[in-house]
Scaffold this active site. Sequence first.
Site, PDB file in Angstrom:
ATOM      1  N   THR A  79       0.871  -1.179   0.000  1.00  0.00           N
ATOM      2  CA  THR A  79       0.000   0.000   0.000  1.00  0.00           C
ATOM      3  C   THR A  79       0.909   1.231   0.000  1.00  0.00           C
ATOM      4  O   THR A  79       2.056   1.148   0.442  1.00  0.00           O
ATOM      5  CB  THR A  79      -0.860   0.055   1.278  1.00  0.00           C
ATOM      6  OG1 THR A  79       0.030   0.163   2.388  1.00  0.00           O
ATOM      7  CG2 THR A  79      -1.717  -1.163   1.445  1.00  0.00           C
ATOM      8  N   GLU A 129      -5.827  -3.862  -0.371  1.00  0.00           N
ATOM      9  CA  GLU A 129      -6.136  -4.995   0.508  1.00  0.00           C
ATOM     10  C   GLU A 129      -7.248  -5.864  -0.052  1.00  0.00           C
ATOM     11  O   GLU A 129      -7.514  -6.940   0.472  1.00  0.00           O
ATOM     12  CB  GLU A 129      -6.551  -4.478   1.903  1.00  0.00           C
ATOM     13  CG  GLU A 129      -5.425  -3.876   2.728  1.00  0.00           C
ATOM     14  CD  GLU A 129      -5.176  -2.392   2.450  1.00  0.00           C
ATOM     15  OE1 GLU A 129      -5.591  -1.913   1.381  1.00  0.00           O
ATOM     16  OE2 GLU A 129      -4.581  -1.719   3.302  1.00  0.00           O
ATOM     17  N   LYS A 175     -15.613  17.657  10.014  1.00  0.00           N
ATOM     18  CA  LYS A 175     -16.580  17.627  11.121  1.00  0.00           C
ATOM     19  C   LYS A 175     -16.942  19.051  11.504  1.00  0.00           C
ATOM     20  O   LYS A 175     -16.215  19.724  12.205  1.00  0.00           O
ATOM     21  CB  LYS A 175     -15.994  16.848  12.296  1.00  0.00           C
ATOM     22  CG  LYS A 175     -15.764  15.400  11.897  1.00  0.00           C
ATOM     23  CD  LYS A 175     -15.103  14.578  12.964  1.00  0.00           C
ATOM     24  CE  LYS A 175     -14.805  13.202  12.422  1.00  0.00           C
ATOM     25  NZ  LYS A 175     -13.476  13.077  11.832  1.00  0.00           N
ATOM     26  N   TRP A 186     -21.297  16.044   9.502  1.00  0.00           N
ATOM     27  CA  TRP A 186     -20.148  15.641   8.693  1.00  0.00           C
ATOM     28  C   TRP A 186     -20.320  16.157   7.271  1.00  0.00           C
ATOM     29  O   TRP A 186     -21.392  16.075   6.700  1.00  0.00           O
ATOM     30  CB  TRP A 186     -20.033  14.107   8.642  1.00  0.00           C
ATOM     31  CG  TRP A 186     -19.453  13.516   9.885  1.00  0.00           C
ATOM     32  CD1 TRP A 186     -19.387  14.103  11.123  1.00  0.00           C
ATOM     33  CD2 TRP A 186     -18.876  12.216  10.021  1.00  0.00           C
ATOM     34  NE1 TRP A 186     -18.801  13.253  12.008  1.00  0.00           N
ATOM     35  CE2 TRP A 186     -18.482  12.089  11.369  1.00  0.00           C
ATOM     36  CE3 TRP A 186     -18.657  11.162   9.153  1.00  0.00           C
ATOM     37  CZ2 TRP A 186     -17.879  10.931  11.860  1.00  0.00           C
ATOM     38  CZ3 TRP A 186     -18.060  10.011   9.627  1.00  0.00           C
ATOM     39  CH2 TRP A 186     -17.663   9.894  10.971  1.00  0.00           C
TER      40      TRP A 186
HETATM   41  P1  AMP Z   1      -5.462   1.952  -2.790  1.00  0.00           P
HETATM   42  O1  AMP Z   1      -5.261   0.901  -1.782  1.00  0.00           O
HETATM   43  O2  AMP Z   1      -4.260   2.807  -3.008  1.00  0.00           O
HETATM   44  O3  AMP Z   1      -5.981   1.370  -4.053  1.00  0.00           O
HETATM   45  O4  AMP Z   1      -6.562   2.947  -2.232  1.00  0.00           O
HETATM   46  C1  AMP Z   1      -7.816   2.497  -1.806  1.00  0.00           C
HETATM   47  C2  AMP Z   1      -8.679   3.669  -1.424  1.00  0.00           C
HETATM   48  O5  AMP Z   1      -8.939   4.499  -2.560  1.00  0.00           O
HETATM   49  C3  AMP Z   1     -10.053   3.286  -0.934  1.00  0.00           C
HETATM   50  O6  AMP Z   1     -10.068   2.875   0.408  1.00  0.00           O
HETATM   51  C4  AMP Z   1     -10.831   4.576  -1.160  1.00  0.00           C
HETATM   52  O7  AMP Z   1     -10.606   5.518  -0.129  1.00  0.00           O
HETATM   53  C5  AMP Z   1     -10.210   5.109  -2.435  1.00  0.00           C
HETATM   54  N1  AMP Z   1     -11.041   4.757  -3.589  1.00  0.00           N
HETATM   55  C6  AMP Z   1     -10.893   3.726  -4.428  1.00  0.00           C
HETATM   56  N2  AMP Z   1     -11.845   3.749  -5.383  1.00  0.00           N
HETATM   57  C7  AMP Z   1     -12.629   4.823  -5.124  1.00  0.00           C
HETATM   58  C8  AMP Z   1     -13.795   5.391  -5.742  1.00  0.00           C
HETATM   59  N3  AMP Z   1     -14.340   4.875  -6.834  1.00  0.00           N
HETATM   60  N4  AMP Z   1     -14.326   6.489  -5.171  1.00  0.00           N
HETATM   61  C9  AMP Z   1     -13.799   7.046  -4.064  1.00  0.00           C
HETATM   62  N5  AMP Z   1     -12.693   6.564  -3.446  1.00  0.00           N
HETATM   63  C10 AMP Z   1     -12.121   5.463  -3.970  1.00  0.00           C
END
Ligand code: AMP
Length: 542
Positions: A185, A330, A438, A443
Amino acid sequence: MLGNMQKQGLVIPDLLEHAAKYHGSSEIVSRMVEGDIHRYTYADALIRSKQLANALKRLGVSSGERVGTLAWNTFRHFEVYYAVSGSGAITHTINPRLFPEQITYIVNHANDRYIFVDLTFLPIVEALHEQFTSLKGVIILTDQANMPETSLPNVMCYESLIASESEVFAWPNLDDEQGATLCYTSGTTGNPKGVLYSHRSTILHALGSAQREGLDINCESVVLPVVPMFHVCAWGIPYAAPMTGAKIVFPGAGMDGASLTELIQSEKVDLLLGVPTVWLGLLNYLEQENQVLESVERVVVGGSAAPISMIQAFDEKHNAFVVHAWGMTEMSPLGTVCAPTRAFKNLPSSERYALQSKQGRPVFGVQLKIVDDTGEERKCDGVDFGRLLVKGPWIAAQYFLEDETALDTDGWFDTGDVATIDPKGFMQIVDRKKDVIKSGGEWISSIELENAAIGHPSVQEACVIGVLHPKWDERPLLLVVLAEGEACDEGSILQFMTGKVAKWSLPDAVLMVDSLPHTATGKLLKKDLREKYKKFLIDMAD
Ligand code: AMP
């Protein structure tokens, strides 16, 4: 009583064997970093992956050992995926956009033995290799004619490495629970954490994502994954495409509007996959050049929220349907997809765009729920929001080389996202938990405000953060990067946003900035901005 069925493991090399046997002439087209367009078939890919598997054996790569890649989406990277995981070792995809110290950390944490590197990323390895503690050698993903001068020790040329290897290789008998691919990550705090996908989880994810309610990929699809193979395996396309026989078009390093347009039009791509920033670049280019995408039917948007203005632009200007998807490293990564239904398509466009801006329903295999801070489940009425928890066979149970579980006592993984779920099961991300604003007892979703602002014709990028406020604790501050050559003021942007979001949630101030910081996966990096502008409204009031 047990069932009487065969215990056939679900393993990655079977995908390519299947593709070569039943879709042997389907193509894999790649824009190479050397500049040319390379074209071959699944049948060719299988032969060369077996040659590479033989070379790995000769190099002494053993089962479970980690082999790194620092590479764009091309056919050679695809071969590395299959040869390494197929021979029982683990493909560790390294994101070149991480900070150098993070790259050093993950290469050493993973204990990478070899690294396959594209010419573009060679300087990264040259600069850091002395700090890589377990590295035995580096293989440059090119041919002899393009081999660069380098001071690196034990360097090999990819094409020379595999050239004289046998085309025959018997994949070992793999336990399908065995690790296959490792992806870290890009945590904004602390060190990146590794997620080790197994063969089984990868195949189940491919089956889930290819289905109609998922990304809907079949043997007639022509798929262009702009999302990189160095982050969450290009959303699993290198597995789902061979499973179905779809043609793959790999963009290499060419993620700009002109390069993408050329590939899309010449290869007649019908399915695009990538993050919103890439599509903004493409849409701007098409607008400037007055071009229309002829072949594209669907654009999968994920990684960050798809703004309504983008959904509308693809629909009205290019007759292409935006399929909003959500997931995370994940989760391999696919969690939910807003796949089109007939009812959906018949809606008036404004209602349809609003629905398309939701992240959709889970693909079979993924379970979702939203809970409050005490763990109590929230209502699925599309209004109540809560922490989004997930469960499923392609979702991590723990991080690589960590002892503790990543799950709560009931086996749920906390995504760190806050979401609503409507009565039909459509999930919508409100925000990352740490980004939500907040204000008094309420929110405010930073994503909702950003999506409203981005529709303004002068705005290229928008970022909303919560900053201190003497009365309301926090209020939204909007930071805007204007499109090239555009000028506009705070009033015009706030006016544009009025009516698109609740009046009380409108930003307290709008600031024009030259650029915004991003993470290695292209997401807005809000942590530093929050720190920098923390007292902006307080100072303004003084
Ligand atoms: P990553 O592990 O770098 O792929 O990031 C995952 C995170 O990206 C998720 O927990 C979300 O917060 C954000 N994310 C992924 N897809 C979307 C989406 N379509 N809309 C909003 N946030 C997203």
